[in-house]
Design an enzyme around this catalytic site. Structure first.
Site, PDB file in Angstrom:
ATOM      1  N   HIS A 247       0.883  -1.173   0.000  1.00  8.34           N
ATOM      2  CA  HIS A 247       0.000   0.000   0.000  1.00  8.34           C
ATOM      3  C   HIS A 247       0.917   1.218   0.000  1.00  8.34           C
ATOM      4  O   HIS A 247       1.996   1.183   0.604  1.00  8.34           O
ATOM      5  CB  HIS A 247      -0.820   0.114   1.288  1.00  8.34           C
TER       6      HIS A 247
ATOM      7  N   ASP B  17       2.376   2.019   3.314  1.00  7.14           N
ATOM      8  CA  ASP B  17       3.329   1.061   3.914  1.00  7.14           C
ATOM      9  C   ASP B  17       4.764   1.473   3.649  1.00  7.14           C
ATOM     10  O   ASP B  17       5.656   1.170   4.434  1.00  7.14           O
ATOM     11  CB  ASP B  17       3.183  -0.349   3.310  1.00  7.14           C
TER      12      ASP B  17
END
Ligand code: XUL
Ligand code: CO
Length: 446
Positions: free
Chosen positions: A109, A112
């Site tokens: 993501h 992240d």
């Protein structure tokens, strides 16, 4: 952080069935050929960035337990550990892991891999810098990107959804974030782009206009598809179904729901599904049911290969351990012709008590071996099962006119009425015989 982070671990090798080395593969032999493709080509393993590197073991009842020196909570007050330096250290550890494990792919993501900035412009500058870093690591290690995705569910601004938010400004914010993350995924040569609608659903119909929200979602997805073509991204757009959690009801409930939604909005040729095993369990379906449904609807894309627990109604994201469950899923994947752009992504979490650095290896090695064995079991079953299945339906060879629309209900009535000897005999479904065959193959594959 001591560098390298996984200093005690050597690259994981295939050692075969008789190996007792817990840090070796017993079943996953990347070069082994099954039905004309190597295991690596069949399985296309990916490691997820979020649970494995961004998550520190915290849960709703307690703080992080895992040894993740780059995460803010566990930082030592070292002034050199700015958010960007921490993100770079995390990325070094992640790529060290991908390379030592021998997983060909990873997924992330946006949040992240790069810290949020003070505003959107700073956030995407951080992301772009980390994408440059990732490009270098990918080139150095040969690791490829299975999919990128946007996290439009964790930040409080998304508490009422992203595309389905009652406030158009949130729709805009999510659109901006998705556009930027799609561009980043495209730059890294991603094979797919995933949309999991974490908060695209509702907690109460008292305050929710479901029809309006579904139309917003459809427009959002059309914009995603338009953007894909505008930037020349040739990966697959995937929706990840899940029935609930964190919302009471999620709109992308399961593969069948997504298929109907895509068809209603003319998106069925543009978007496929990323089926997560644990999400299938939560929706009351078997993993193999979800795969078979998606294959049948022509929207099978990719897999999040984790598992849940039949007695717990939440998303445990455990590493897969059941050879039988995964064999039945792999059988449907093989029947569907296997992966094209998709793969088996370990959207898996260690248990909160698994705090040794090598635990991350044990989880993935076990998962990869289970999936590799499942592939062999599925391969050994497919022809025999398909033959028996074809045989079960063989009577239809002489009855195609019924399916072609050449017979009416009244004609069938009249035929049955006029043939006094017409008395069809039932035949056995042979379920127990076939279940025994599955268990025999699980014992027999080598
Ligand atoms: C949540 C989940 C996500 C998606 C990506 O249940 O599975 O991690 O895979 O957003
Ligand atoms: Co997932």
């Amino acid at each position: 952080m001591t560098s390298p982070f996984f200093a005690d671990i050597d690259p994981i090798r295939f050692e075969g069935r008789d190996s007792d080395n817990p840090l070796a593969f017993r079943w996953y032999d990347a070069e082994h050929v099954v039905r004309g493709r190597t295991m690596a080509e069949h399985l296309r393993f990916g490691v997820c960035y979020w649970h494995s590197f961004a998550w520190d073991g915290s849960d709703i009842f307690g703080a992080g337990t895992l040894d993740r020196p780059w995460n803010p909570a566990s930082r030592t007050g070292d002034a050199t550990m700015t958010p960007m330096n921490a993100a770079k250290l995390k990325m070094e550890a992640a790529f060290e892991f991908f390379e030592k494990l021998g997983a060909p792919f990873f997924s992330f993501h946006d949040i992240d891999i790069a810290p949020a900035g003070a505003n959107f412009a700073e956030t995407v500058r951080n992301l772009d810098e980390m994408i440059d870093e990732a490009e270098g690591h990918m080139e150095r290690t040969g690791t490829k990107l299975l999919w990128g995705t946007t996290n439009a569910f964790s930040h409080p601004r998304f508490m009422s959804g992203a595309a389905t938010n009652p406030d158009p400004d949130l729709f805009k914010y999510a659109a901006a974030q998705v556009a930027h993350c799609m561009n980043a995924t495209h730059r890294l040569g991603g094979a797919n782009y995933v949309l999991w609608g974490g908060r695209e659903g509702y907690d109460s119909l008292l305050n929710t206009d479901m029809g309006r929200e579904l139309d917003q979602l459809a427009r959002f997805l059309h914009m995603v598809v338009e953007h894909k073509h505008a930037i020349g991204f040739d990966g697959t757009i995937l929706i990840e179904p899940k029935p609930m959690e964190p919302t009471k009801h999620q709109y992308d409930y399961d593969s069948a729901t997504v298929a109907g939604f895509l068809r209603k909005h003319g998106l069925e040729d543009e978007i496929k599904v990323n089926i997560e095993v644990n999400h299938a369990t939560l929706s009351g379906h078997d993993f193999h049911h979800e795969v078979a449904t998606a294959v049948n609807e022509g929207i099978f894309g990719s897999i999040d290969a984790n598992s849940g627990d039949d007695r717990l109604g939440w998303d445990l994201d455990r590493f897969p351990v059941s050879v039988e469950q995964m064999s039945l899923g792999m059988l449907e994947i093989l029947r569907g012709g296997g992966f094209t752009t998709g793969g088996l992504m370990f959207d898996t979490k260690l248990r909160r008590q698994s705090i040794e650095r090598d635990d991350l290896f044990h989880g993935h090695i076990g998962g990869m071996d289970v999936m590799a064995k499942a592939l062999l079991v599925a391969d050994s079953l497919m022809d025999e099962l398909d033959e028996q299945r074809d045989d079960r339906y063989s009577g239809w060879a002489d009855a195609q006119h019924i399916l072609n629309g050449e017979a009416t209900l009244q004609q069938l009535h009249d035929q049955v009425l006029s043939d006094e000897s017409f008395d069809p005999e039932p035949s056995s479904g042979r379920q127990e015989l076939l279940e025994n065959l599955v268990n025999r193959r699980i014992d027999q594959v080598r």
